[in-house]
Design an enzyme around this catalytic site. Structure first.
Site, PDB file in Angstrom:
ATOM      1  N   LYS A   1      -7.799 -11.483  20.291  1.00 33.54           N
ATOM      2  CA  LYS A   1      -8.531 -10.474  19.422  1.00 33.54           C
ATOM      3  C   LYS A   1      -7.580  -9.483  19.080  1.00 33.54           C
ATOM      4  CE  LYS A   1     -12.519  -7.251  19.927  1.00 33.54           C
ATOM      5  NZ  LYS A   1     -13.583  -6.761  20.710  1.00 33.54           N
TER       6      LYS A   1
ATOM      7  N   ASP B   1     -14.498  -8.969  26.548  1.00 33.65           N
ATOM      8  CA  ASP B   1     -13.306  -8.355  25.993  1.00 33.65           C
ATOM      9  C   ASP B   1     -12.615  -7.795  26.557  1.00 33.65           C
ATOM     10  OD1 ASP B   1     -15.054 -10.259  24.256  1.00 33.65           O
ATOM     11  OD2 ASP B   1     -14.595  -8.901  22.505  1.00 33.65           O
TER      12      ASP B   1
ATOM     13  N   LYS C   1     -10.314 -13.916  17.424  1.00 35.01           N
ATOM     14  CA  LYS C   1     -11.450 -12.889  16.919  1.00 35.01           C
ATOM     15  C   LYS C   1     -10.872 -11.817  16.089  1.00 35.01           C
ATOM     16  CE  LYS C   1     -14.754  -9.782  18.915  1.00 35.01           C
ATOM     17  NZ  LYS C   1     -15.857  -9.386  19.945  1.00 35.01           N
TER      18      LYS C   1
END
Length: 219
Positions: free
Chosen positions: A153, A91, A182
C-alpha cells in the site's frame, strides 16, 4: 469505467482522530449501500463495526498507524487484537527508520510477525512512498513479496503525500505475482480512481469516491 466497478475496489475510509460513532456508522451504511470492498476505520471501532455490519461488508483497520515506529511486539498484538475483534483486513505501517538504516531483515521479520498475528486475515503493508527513495520503494516491493503479505500500500494519508501514478506503476513492475496493490491518499476524483486501477491497483483507500457518487446521484 462504470462507477459501480470502481466502488467494488474501494476501502471506504474514515481514520480521522476525532471520528465519532455516528460518523463511523454513516461510513458503514454507505459501504453497504454502495457495496464497497471494505470500510477502513480506527481499531477502537472494529468490534462495534463487525457487530453492526454482520458480514455485509468487510471490516478493515490499521495498526502501527500512522508513524510505524511501534515495536514489533506491539504491532503483532494490535493485529491479533483486531483479528479477534472481527477485522477481516489489517493495514500495517512499516518501520520507516529501519528502512532508512538499511535494516532490511528487521523490516522483513516484522511483516512476517504481523502476518502470523493476523491469523489468516488479509494483510496490507503501508510503505509510505512519499518518504522513500525509488531504490527503497523497489526494495520494499521485494520484502513485502518475500514476507507473504497480501498487498503493498502506498500511503497512510497522514504524511507529506499520498498515492501517485508513478508509484503504483513502480509497484506493478516490481511486486511478486501474489501481491496486490492498494493506492491510498489523495484520491479525489473518479478519474483518479480509474487511472490507479488501470495502472494495477486492486484497492483504493479513499473517503471521497462514495461522496462523489452520492453527489452524482443527487444531481
Amino acid at each position: 469505467m462504470d462507477y459501480t466497478e470502481i466502488l467494488r475496489h474501494v476501502d471506504h475510509t474514515l481514520l480521522r482522530q476525532d471520528a465519532s460513532w455516528a460518523e463511523i456508522q454513516t461510513i458503514c451504511d454507505d459501504a453497504v449501500r454502495y457495496q464497497t470492498a471494505s470500510i477502513c476505520i480506527p481499531p477502537s471501532y472494529v468490534r462495534r463495526c463487525a457487530e453492526y455490519l454482520a458480514g455485509r461488508v468487510k471490516v478493515c483497520t490499521v495498526i502501527g498507524f500512522p508513524n510505524g515506529y511501534n515495536t514489533t511486539a506491539v504491532k503483532a498484538f494490535e493485529a491479533a487484537d483486531a483479528a479477534d475483534g472481527g477485522a477481516d483486513e489489517i493495514d500495517m505501517v512499516i518501520n520507516l527508520g529501519w528502512v532508512k538504516d538499511g535494516l532490511w531483515n528487521l523490516v522483513l521479520n516484522e511483516i512476517q510477525s504481523v502476518k502470523a498475528a493476523c491469523r489468516g486475515k488479509t494483510l496490507k503493508v503501508i510503505i509510505e512512498t512519499c518518504l522513500l527513495t525509488e531504490e527503497e520503494k523497489v526494495r520494499m516491493c521485494a520484502i513485502v513479496t518475500e514476507a507473504g503479505a497480501d498487498y503493498i500500500k502506498t500511503s497512510t494519508g497522514f504524511s507529506t503525500g499520498g498515492a501517485t501514478r508513478e508509484d503504483v506503476a513502480l509497484f506493478a513492475a516490481h511486486v511478486g505475482p501474489d501481491v496486490k496493490i492498494k493506492a491510498a491518499g489523495g484520491i479525489s476524483s473518479l478519474q483518479d480512481a480509474e487511472d490507479f486501477m488501470a495502472l494495477g491497483a486492486d484497492r483504493l483507500g479513499t473517503s471521497r469516491i462514495v461522496k462523489l457518487v452520492k453527489a452524482e446521484e443527487n444531481k
